[in-house]
Enzyme design. Structure first.
Site, short mmCIF file in Angstrom:
data_model
loop_
_atom_site.label_atom_id
_atom_site.label_comp_id
_atom_site.label_asym_id
_atom_site.label_seq_id
_atom_site.Cartn_x
_atom_site.Cartn_y
_atom_site.Cartn_z
N SER A 13 0.82 -1.20 0.00
CA SER A 13 0.00 0.00 0.00
C SER A 13 0.86 1.26 0.00
CB SER A 13 -0.93 0.01 1.22
OG SER A 13 -0.18 0.07 2.41
N CYS A 77 2.38 -6.83 1.73
CA CYS A 77 1.45 -6.07 2.56
C CYS A 77 0.60 -7.08 3.32
CB CYS A 77 0.58 -5.19 1.67
SG CYS A 77 -0.77 -4.34 2.53
N CYS A 200 3.30 -5.66 10.37
CA CYS A 200 3.11 -4.73 9.25
C CYS A 200 4.49 -4.44 8.69
CB CYS A 200 2.43 -3.45 9.73
SG CYS A 200 2.36 -2.14 8.48
N THR A 201 4.63 -4.48 7.38
CA THR A 201 5.95 -4.29 6.79
C THR A 201 6.51 -2.89 7.05
OG1 THR A 201 4.90 -3.75 4.66
CG2 THR A 201 5.64 -6.03 4.99
#
Length: 286
Positions: A13, A77, A200-201
């Site tokens: 994203s 993501c 979360c990356t």
């Protein structure tokens, strides 16, 4: 073009998936990559519903296949993986696809106190896929799950600062402190959380700040390296690994695209991957 010589598509994203791209480049130095940040719609996990995220995932996959002829897809993501990876694999069975998910099982195996913290976007941590993942490790550890509303967006926004500015804004630091404090005590004593999963990356880019908050003895678990190894396994199985002489210029082997403003991606590429601004470009994906 020989399919093995075609690039690997990677998307997120926003800029968070650059942490996965970093691991992919280390594991697969002879491959070419096209990275797409859907920053015009970022972040997915805080406010976007599954239907929107799924539609974007399919649109981006089509774009990467049609315009860049990718040989494999890495969905870097957690929210998009949870919402759409199954459908992508079903609708495009000829495209090897790798997703990311919070590393609960490795964290449970490493924990000595039996208490594992998990931080992620609300979209990831309230998804059906995460519920199934959590159920699959029931009894292996106690998981303290903390949605971190706004943190991915704050990290995304902080990358717009030109070097050599501090990449962490006051807002980013405050959010890290708020969510870590809400989870309870960290440490290696009985009853303390001794392992923290970065779900979360984006959060890899604030790992130093998180470590300062939880203490040096707490393990931080992220997914970049396991994703890179799984990508190698899938390419090897399908005879799609690029030959070792395929890439001679590491900079030329990476193309970075964004659906949002160009400056933040250029700043992130320079800050995190040491890539020049001319590796980056904007793109419109309806």
């Amino acid at each position: 073009m020989n399919r093995a010589a075609q690039p690997i598509g990677v998307f997120d994203s926003g800029i968070g998936g650059l942490s996965v791209l970093q691991a992919l480049r280390a594991e697969l130095p002879h491959e070419r990559f096209v990275y797409l940040a859907d920053s015009g719609n970022a972040p997915y996990g805080d406010a976007r519903g599954d239907a929107f995220v799924s539609a974007r995932t399919h649109a981006i996959t089509r774009y990467l296949r049609e315009q860049h002829h990718i040989k494999a897809l890495v969905v870097a993501c957690n929210t998009a993986t949870a919402a759409a990876i199954h459908d992508v694999r079903s609708s495009q069975p000829d495209l090897p696809a790798v997703g990311v998910e919070p590393a609960l099982k490795p964290a449970a195996a490493l924990s000595k106190t039996g208490r594992v913290g998990v931080i992620g976007t609300r979209g990831t941590l309230t998804s059906e896929k995460f519920s199934r993942l959590l159920a699959s490790v029931a009894g292996q550890a106690e998981f303290v799950v903390q949605p971190c509303d706004g943190l991915a967006r704050a990290i995304e926004n902080s990358t717009a600062q030109p070097l050599p500015a501090d990449p962490l804004t006051t807002e980013t630091r405050a959010l890290c402190a708020r969510y870590i404090s809400a989870m309870g005590p960290f440490g290696t004593e009985s009853g303390q959380i001794d392992t923290l999963v970065l779900g979360c990356t984006h959060y890899v880019f604030v790992a130093d700040e998180l470590r300062a908050l939880v203490g040096p003895q707490v393990r931080l678990i992220e997914t970049g390296e396991p994703v890179a190894r799984q990508t190698r396994r899938l390419l090897h199985k399908d005879a799609l690994l690029a030959p070792e002489d395929a890439v001679t210029n590491a900079t030329a082997s990476v193309r970075l695209l964004t659906t949002g403003a160009l400056g933040p991606l250029q700043a992130a590429a320079e800050r995190w991957l040491q890539l020049p601004p001319d590796c980056c470009d904007t793109v419109a994906i309806p």
